[in-house]
Motif scaffolding. Structure first.
Motif, short mmCIF file in Angstrom:
data_model
loop_
_atom_site.label_atom_id
_atom_site.label_comp_id
_atom_site.label_asym_id
_atom_site.label_seq_id
_atom_site.Cartn_x
_atom_site.Cartn_y
_atom_site.Cartn_z
N SER A 82 32.58 54.10 47.89
CA SER A 82 32.66 52.72 47.07
C SER A 82 31.16 52.62 46.51
N LYS A 90 34.46 50.24 39.89
CA LYS A 90 34.74 49.13 40.93
C LYS A 90 33.67 48.63 41.95
N TYR A 95 35.22 39.89 44.35
CA TYR A 95 35.56 40.52 45.85
C TYR A 95 35.42 39.27 47.04
N SER A 105 29.27 42.97 45.15
CA SER A 105 29.43 44.28 44.77
C SER A 105 29.95 45.06 46.28
N ARG A 106 30.56 46.11 46.27
CA ARG A 106 31.27 46.80 47.18
C ARG A 106 30.02 47.52 48.18
N LYS A 108 27.95 47.16 51.46
CA LYS A 108 28.20 46.32 53.02
C LYS A 108 27.15 45.06 53.07
N SER A 110 25.89 43.36 50.18
CA SER A 110 25.91 42.89 49.12
C SER A 110 25.16 41.40 49.05
N TYR A 380 36.31 42.40 49.18
CA TYR A 380 35.75 43.50 49.83
C TYR A 380 35.01 42.97 51.20
N TYR A 382 33.17 43.53 55.23
CA TYR A 382 32.64 44.35 56.22
C TYR A 382 32.25 43.69 57.35
N PRO A 402 34.04 48.75 56.48
CA PRO A 402 34.37 48.16 55.15
C PRO A 402 35.79 47.94 55.06
N TYR A 404 38.66 46.92 52.13
CA TYR A 404 38.84 46.71 50.66
C TYR A 404 40.16 46.34 50.69
N HIS A 442 40.98 52.60 53.04
CA HIS A 442 40.39 51.80 53.84
C HIS A 442 41.05 51.45 55.07
#
Ligand SMILES: *[C@@H]1O[C@H](CO)[C@@H](O)[C@H](O)[C@H]1NC(C)=O
Ligand SMILES: *[C@@H]1O[C@H](CO)[C@@H](O)[C@H](O)[C@H]1NC(C)=O
Length: 809
Positions: A82, A90, A95, A105-106, A108, A110, A380, A382, A402, A404, A442
């Motif tokens: 990711s 992506k 998210y 963002s993707r 962990k 973010s 997304y 985590y 994570p 998604y 995921h």
């Protein structure tokens, strides 16, 4: 999704092993000083006992750890899958589906960005702050009208007096996923009624991961600069708002956890004078408020207060994007957005062909919104689940990972649910296979060594905040329908056809996981008789439910045996496993793996004769059991504060079929196990179309109107959930089966075809009618009126209406 999960309180098991009675010390023969000849023996015994104890201790630790041991098999989603290097498109997205508008963002840890707003100059003190989607906000509707899941989105949020539009678009460049910008417009519905409103846009770090600094010019917040290990350096520009007579303020402060942003904003507000006469007060952020003992600010908010209408843009720029031609704002933003809209519209028609089916523009826009809100509802997450097995006295933490995933409902169920997600991906994979592969990968990586995947995923502080802590724990004995096999059937065929190297890698990692997953169902959920299956996790000791819930099945209060025992056999689970075995045989065959055993299991479980023997309840041979008396109460007792009604059993239970015609009875048909020539098909079609049983003008109801369970409360407080209302996932399966039987030659082919057409029309027309009437797509629909009920917006499986319109099954 399982609403009653919230009310399900797992019991902590009392275990005796560690407190078992040892020899009483007064009887211990060596306690009184007799020494030597025995000393050595004692020494050896102590050694033996000690090592035995260590062995036992280790073994118990091993048992306790099983539930949190990841499956030893290559993962599908690698640590860097990711990351912006591997998957830049992506990296950024909406998210945070639980917010009205939020970006992250993707990564962990973010940083997060988002919008809040508040109406000013009202008599509410303080006025309500909009931030997390909340049914209590009473909005007239909100939905992503367009969203492609990757590059852009357009959402409309309707308040009583005004409308909020949130649009975003992304631009690729650099090595950290590029830039994105959002344009937020507030438009009053009636320009003659002035509305004064504050908009808040924020940037926040996840704890101390990274750095944030405000850029102030003349004490006005112009931008936020930051850095983060996964994002590099970045800047969030907060340009001047296009509006006259505005006031600006800001907050620069610190939040321990991301779930506190709203409270901290409210605490960071003071009252100020709005007009020069100083008669009207309004709420304004208080500036810099960074506590002394923290590394620096991690939460920065800009507030703009003005009379509507107004529009503002926020522009996120990644520092590694060095050769940027244009800032993504103003006309550049508008023309890129126009381009994305056009691409979306073309692709939508190419995919679903609703124009061709002569739907009106209004209906097509509805379908676009249903799809878009599912895509815009992808999050997304985590973190780690709290889980428990029979070997754990207390819940333990699953490994951090994570996820998604799409979510069933942005305000009410903003987290991952296993069986919902299989349905979601029927729609998502029709739109974008890459997103589905990513989501399913995921989920499959969350499998433990037993092949179990926790069915409700409550990961990270924002998700946890929505669920009371005592309801968070997931148990490894409890399964959930293996619905991922529904989208996987086609996805895997397409992957094999595409013959791409990356798909081969994907399948190589996926297949052993599917095998283990299948095996979990086939071995841990089986019943007492050979080839029978039973949902676990029904609590025989509950007293407040008339019929103990079957949460694992996904159909919480759907009636089952009144007294849970291991003699139960559940036809829906049997059909899910038969179906899964069939898909596994297919997959194994195409992958050149051993398929024979899956095929044999599929054949055996689909054997109509055996199915009839174990599960068919011949009409007229039903044993009735006396009903529990209506609403018995606890004996009155002045010390007993718990006055909820409890169930009372009036006669000894006996083993018998649960005769409640409804969704569960239909499973052999829904999953296409009933033979095309079988007269049972005729009975099923007859029951489906009988208005005194399952048929309504709005879709199939969950339980026959003539069942004694129809519309009945299972507890004093919980209204019927799967005991009457119309659910769209089941109607989708039913339409899919009707279509199947209407395409195969057989004695009931024509009947299936006409039922298919009527049902499809009813379901589609009612969901659209309710959307237009109420502004929402709903969790389920009332069987007598067709009215939307339950949580909303619910663009989880109710959004399958798009596939029904498109006739994609
Ligand atoms: C991602 O990680 C895998 C395995 O750790 C590695 O083989 C691959 O080269 C990495 N890809 C990139 C682009 O860094
Ligand atoms: C499923 O379980 C049954 C025993 O209940 C067994 O006979 C069968 O082989 C199993 N199927 C697979 C594919 O493992």
């Amino acid at each position: 999704m399982s609403k009653n999960e919230l009310r399900h309180r797992p019991k902590t098991k009392q275990r005796g092993a560690l407190t078992s009675n040892g020899p009483d010390s007064s009887n211990w023969p060596y306690a009184h000083g007799r020494m030597d000849p025995y000393a050595k023996v004692i020494g050896i015994s102590v050694l033996v006992i000690t090592s035995a104890l260590i062995g036992i201790f280790r073994y118990q630790q091993y048992l306790r750890d099983i539930v949190i041991t990841p499956l030893d098999s290559p993962r599908i989603i690698l640590d860097n899958s990711s990351s912006p290097d591997v998957n830049p498109e992506k990296f950024w997205g909406t998210y945070r589906p639980h917010t009205y508008f939020g970006m992250k963002s993707r990564h962990k840890t973010s940083p997060v960005f988002g919008l809040m707003w508040m109406i000013q100059l009202t008599n509410r003190m303080p006025p309500p702050l909009r931030h997390w989607c909340n049914q209590g906000d009473g909005l007239e509707g909100y939905i992503w009208q367009m969203h492609d899941g990757v590059s852009f989105g357009i959402q409309e949020i309707r308040e009583k007096l005004y409308t909020v539009k949130t649009e975003f678009v992304k631009q690729a460049g650099g090595s950290h996923g590029g830039d994105w910008s959002a344009r937020i417009s507030f438009v009053p519905k009636d320009p003659s009624t002035p509305v004064v409103l504050s908009s808040f846009f924020y940037a926040a770090l996840d704890g101390d991961n990274g750095k944030l600094e405000p850029v102030l010019v003349n004490n006005r917040l112009r931008s936020v600069r930051g850095s983060h290990e996964g994002l590099g350096d970045f800047e969030l520009l907060l340009p001047k708002v296009e509006s006259s007579g505005q006031k600006e303020s800001y907050l620069v402060t610190y939040a321990n956890q991301l779930d506190q942003l709203e409270d901290i904003s409210i605490a960071g507000m003071g009252v100020e004078a709005w007009d020069s006469a100083r008669t009207l007060p309004y709420f304004s952020l208080a500036g810099r408020r960074v506590p002394k003992d923290v590394p620096g600010p991690n939460y920065i908010v800009k507030q703009v207060t003005t009379t509507l209408p107004f529009t503002m843009e926020v522009v996120f720029q990644s520092a590694s994007f060095a050769d940027r031609q244009n800032q993504l704002s103003g006309n550049v933003f508008s023309s890129l957005l126009e381009q994305r809209k056009k691409e979306f519209n073309d692709r939508f028609e190419e995919t679903f062909r609703l124009n061709e089916k002569e739907y009106s523009e209004r209906e097509i826009n509805f379908a676009k919104a249903a799809l878009s809100n599912m895509l815009g509802g992808i999050g997304y997450f985590y973190g780690s689940s709290l889980v428990q097995s029979s070997y754990n006295r207390e819940p333990v933490s699953y490994w951090e990972a994570p996820l998604y995933t799409a979510v069933p409902s942005r305000p009410f169920f903003p987290r991952g649910f296993l069986w919902d997600e299989g349905f979601h991906n029927l729609l998502i994979s029709a739109w974008d296979q890459e997103i589905s592969k990513d989501i399913i990968g995921h989920w499959m990586d969350l499998m433990n060594t037993e092949g179990w995947i926790p069915r409700e995923q409550i990961l990270g502080p924002e998700a946890r905040k929505k669920v009371p802590s005592e309801f968070v724990v997931q148990r490894n004995t409890n399964a959930n329908p293996p619905t991922f096999f529904l989208p996987l059937q086609r996805l895997i065929k397409n992957m094999i056809k595409s013959n791409k190297q990356e798909d081969k890698v994907y399948l190589t990692a996926l297949y052993p996981r599917l095998k283990t997953w299948f095996n979990y169902y086939n071995t841990s959920q089986n019943g007492k008789l050979p080839f029978t299956y039973r949902w676990h996790g029904r609590d025989p000791t509950v007293t407040k439910q008339l019929n103990p819930l079957t949460l694992a099945s996904g159909l919480d209060d759907y009636p089952r045996a009144s007294h849970p025992t291991d003699e139960e056999r559940h036809v829906d689970l049997r059909c899910w496993i038969a179906f899964a075995a069939g898909v596994m045989a297919d997959i194994a065959r195409t992958l050149g793996q051993d398929w024979q055993e899956y095929e044999a299991t599929h054949k055996l479980l689909s054997d109509n004769k055996l199915l009839d023997k174990l599960h068919w309840s011949p009409k007229g041979q039903q044993l009735e059991k006396p009903k529990p008396p209506p609403n018995p109460k606890h004996p009155h007792n002045s010390f007993n504060m718990d006055m909820d009604k409890i169930r009372v059993v009036l006669s000894e239970p006996t083993l018998q079929f649960v005769n409640a015609l409804g969704y569960v009875s239909l499973f052999p048909f829904l999953l296409r196990i009933v033979d095309v020539e079988s007269p049972k098909l005729n009975y099923i079609l007859r029951d489906i179309t009988d208005p005194n049983k399952l048929w309504t003008d709005y879709g199939l109801r969950s339980i026959s109107r003539s069942s004694k369970f129809y519309g009945r409360y299972n507890t004093e407080h919980d209204p019927p959930y799967w005991r009457g209302p119309i659910w769209i996932n089941m109607n989708y399966l039913c339409l899919s089966a009707l279509r199947h039987y209407s395409l195969l030659p057989g004695p009931y082919q024509d009947k299936a075809k006409s039922v298919y057409e009527d049902l499809r029309k009813n379901v589609v027309q009612n969901i659209i009618k309710e959307y237009e009437r109420t502004g929402y797509i709903w969790e389920n629909y009332h069987d007598k009126t067709g009215e939307g009920k339950g949580s909303h917006p619910f663009t989880g499986w109710s959004a399958l209406v798009v596939l029904i319109m498109a006739e994609k099954y």
